[in-house]
Structure formats: structure tokens, C-alpha cells
Design a protein around this motif. Sequence first.
Motif, PDB file in Angstrom:
ATOM      1  N   THR A  66       0.823  -1.209   0.000  1.00 40.51           N
ATOM      2  CA  THR A  66       0.000   0.000   0.000  1.00 40.51           C
ATOM      3  C   THR A  66       0.861   1.265   0.000  1.00 40.51           C
ATOM      4  O   THR A  66       0.376   2.352   0.287  1.00 40.51           O
ATOM      5  CB  THR A  66      -0.960  -0.002   1.202  1.00 40.51           C
ATOM      6  OG1 THR A  66      -0.214  -0.163   2.413  1.00 40.51           O
ATOM      7  CG2 THR A  66      -1.966  -1.136   1.079  1.00 40.51           C
ATOM      8  N   GLY A 108      -7.996  -1.676  -7.093  1.00 41.86           N
ATOM      9  CA  GLY A 108      -8.397  -1.641  -5.695  1.00 41.86           C
ATOM     10  C   GLY A 108      -8.936  -2.982  -5.266  1.00 41.86           C
ATOM     11  O   GLY A 108      -8.734  -3.999  -5.940  1.00 41.86           O
ATOM     12  N   SER A 343     -14.063   0.644   3.509  1.00 41.75           N
ATOM     13  CA  SER A 343     -13.064   1.544   2.901  1.00 41.75           C
ATOM     14  C   SER A 343     -13.656   2.343   1.756  1.00 41.75           C
ATOM     15  O   SER A 343     -12.940   2.821   0.884  1.00 41.75           O
ATOM     16  CB  SER A 343     -11.872   0.726   2.383  1.00 41.75           C
ATOM     17  OG  SER A 343     -12.270  -0.131   1.329  1.00 41.75           O
ATOM     18  N   SER A 372     -10.198   1.765  -3.272  1.00 40.98           N
ATOM     19  CA  SER A 372      -9.922   1.767  -4.709  1.00 40.98           C
ATOM     20  C   SER A 372      -9.281   3.088  -5.105  1.00 40.98           C
ATOM     21  O   SER A 372      -9.286   4.052  -4.322  1.00 40.98           O
ATOM     22  CB  SER A 372     -11.215   1.575  -5.503  1.00 40.98           C
ATOM     23  OG  SER A 372     -12.032   2.726  -5.407  1.00 40.98           O
ATOM     24  N   PRO A 398      -4.527   1.953  -2.364  1.00 42.85           N
ATOM     25  CA  PRO A 398      -5.562   0.931  -2.238  1.00 42.85           C
ATOM     26  C   PRO A 398      -5.050  -0.501  -2.185  1.00 42.85           C
ATOM     27  O   PRO A 398      -4.049  -0.854  -2.801  1.00 42.85           O
ATOM     28  CB  PRO A 398      -6.399   1.142  -3.507  1.00 42.85           C
ATOM     29  CG  PRO A 398      -6.171   2.561  -3.883  1.00 42.85           C
ATOM     30  CD  PRO A 398      -4.746   2.826  -3.534  1.00 42.85           C
TER      31      PRO A 398
END
Length: 459
Positions: A66, A108, A343, A372, A398
Motif C-alpha cells: 500500500t 483496488g 473503505s 480503490s 488501495p
Amino acid sequence: MKTLLDKIWGLHAVCELPNDETLLYIDTHLIHEVTSPQAFSGLRDKNRTVFRPQNTFAVVDHNVPTVNQSLGIQNISDDDSRIQITTLESNRKEFNIPGYSMGDKENGIVHIVAPERGLTLPGMTIVCGDSHTSTHGAFGALGFGIGTTEVEHVLATQTLRIKKPKSLKITLTGEPSTWTSAKDVALHVIATIGASGGVGYVIEYCGDYITALSMEGRMTLCNMAIEAGARSGMVAVDQTTIDYLNKTANASAKYPLLRSDPDAVYDKSVVIDIDGLEPRVTWGTSPEQVCGIHDRIPALASDSTKAEELKYKRVLEYMGMRSGQELLSMTIHKVFLGSCTNSRIEDLRLAASILKGKRIKVGLSMMVVPGSGAVARLAEEEGLKEIFVKAGCDWREPGCSMCLAMNEDKLLPEERCASTSNRNFEGRQGRGGRTHLVSPAVAAATAIKGRIAHPVEVL
């Protein structure tokens, strides 16, 4: 008369098979890097190809780092993760399957991306080698997770051999308290019917609470249906569904208000009162081990068996807690805002509204991982990223991230985390890590206080 499940099943049943199985046509097949490599190997071994590649869509989400995704595959230190991602890319090219690569601005989490792209539509059957495919039922679809062998079968035939699940209607009555979200309601449902209460069923959520719930909230609720053992969760199509679809890039058609008939007969019905429900926090190593944020860890029931007693003691030992301890006394080391459960942009907006103008507790770290690329961009445009960064949070790119710790985002042994993810199993977020499942609002308040906290404490 028919339930929503009956209607979708009937439209997709190709033929009936022995042993009460149905050959079910699959509209959309979602794949990712973890559960697909063996399926593609199976196709090659049998000299088969992908029957309808345009009905399959691939993302990389479980293993991706990430941070610094633009650096590419060389940014991944773990050999298994690197191999899985490169293998998916190779399989996509060989079998001409559409999708997103690591670092793609649209990539994502699979269950966030598919609805954004209009790949999830009412009345569809949707499968993925991931248990939380139940998420897609929020659109009046039938979405469920499948195993690797089944992934191969769908790739080769666009169908699946499956026994029809039973139908479970859950009606939610009453109005929860101000700071109670769909995540809290989902945890309460699991605690009420048990982690195996939905085994063999598809849950259809009904009631005024559901009617008033946003699509993001419905997705959260259906996402967690699997944690009650259900094959999937579903919500009827209404104007809220259609309005959401008409805002997405690839979905601008008119959709029928697909729903169960008024006098449809379900295999089982449960009514759950959520009137005045407070935010929920898990205290154990199963989503069913949950109570109100102001409660204490419950004592072992007096009529418990020896096995139940040993399990209870094991849970408290692993979590480093004691019977009767206040949840609000729990010191937290890390906070995770992310996962296919929480999220989406609505989740980030809620957490940011609490963190705005404040700082997280010194010594605590909070990781914010949008679901995403589209969510990340919108959060940046709305100034949410700036709020998180100014509060001291770690803004990430993401991916599934710390939900299941398949990349570098993980807990150390005995680190305690308030997490908006969906599972709190032993080692789920890192070996020896201790997870408390919470809503985005509670996660934000907890980050400020450094302990489990109700949002009203910081506002």
C-alpha cells in the motif's frame, strides 16, 4: 410466491443435476491473485480455455503493497506475493481477461471496484474466489464466494454446480442510536444468530432500517453476512439502488425493482430489534464475540460445557483480557481504517468528520487505506486525505492491506488494533495480533483517545 433468491435462481438455472444440484449460469466472475493461479493451471492441464473472458474481471488486491505501488513488482519483498501477482498478470494476457494491474489508477479491492465499474447489477449471479463476495448482494444480486476448483469450472464453462441455499429473512426493527452504523448492526446480527446461524442460508435483510440505509451501508451489511455463516446477503432493489447505479460510469440503464413477493415464503424468518443500539466492539476472536461499547466483557455462562470453558479461557488469554473488563479501558496500539467492509468514500467521510482539527494519540498509529483508486481520488478532492494526514494518520494506496496481513501491513505479536475489517480471528492481522472489530466512527474516536472510545467522547 417467490423470494428474491428464488427469482434470481430461477433465471439462472441451466438444468437440474443429480444430488439436488443445479447447474447455475454465472453472469460475472471476479478473480484476484490468490485463488486463481491453480485454476488457470487446471485449464492448461485439461487443454481448456476461458469460455467467456469478457465475463471475467481481474484485480490484484490481497498481496499488493500500500506504498510505492508505482515502483512495480520489485517493490514486493515477499516471494510468494510477487509470484502470485506476476502469475495473474501472465494469465490475464494469455486468456485475454480484462482487469487492472498493480499500480493502475483504477485498481483496488475487488468488492469495491466491481460496483464502481457497473460490473455488479441487480438480478446478477456473481462469484469470486473470496468469501466476501456476499457484498454484491446489496444490489439485489446473488453474490457468493467459491473455491479454487470452482473458479476453474466457472472459467471453463461460465456455470457452477451448486445446491440451492435456503432463504433466511432477517427483519430489523427500531432505530439505532446516533453513532451506530451498518457495521455495528452487522456485528449485532452475528451476535444474535451466532457465527453459524446462517449456515446453509442466503440472508435477505428487510425492514425500515434497510430501506433508509445507503448503498455503502447495505454493502457493509451484506459483506458481513458470511461472518454469520451465510452463503450470501441480499437487499431488494429500490430507488436507492438505482440512484447509485446511475452515478457509476457503466450503469445508466433502467432497472426493475427486483424484490421478493409480498407473500413470499422463506425457509426461516428472524426479527431483530436494533432500537437504541449502541456501537459494537468485538472482545474475542470471532465476530460473534461482541458487545456494546459501554459494556464489560461478559462472564462465562453458568451452564457452559468444559469445552466452552476452555475456549473462553483461550480467547481471553490470547486477547490479553479478563472477564468483566470494560471495553473502554482497552489501550490500542494501532487503528486500521480499510478493507472491503469499510473503505468506501462514506466510511472515510465519517472518520474524517471526527478527526478534523484533531490529532491521534501520541504513540498510536492509524493507517487509512482507501478501497480503490476512485475512492482515493475522491477523498483527495474532498480534502479528506488532508484531514487524515494533519491528524497524524498514515495515508496509503488501495489494497486489502492489514485486513488479512498478506503484505507488509500487519500487527506485531500482542499489538492491539481497532479495525474496521471483517474478521478478528487469531493471527488474522499478524501473528499474535489482537483485533477489535469496530465501525469507522469508533475507529476514529479510538485513534484520538488511544483506547476504545465512543465518538461522543471526542466531539
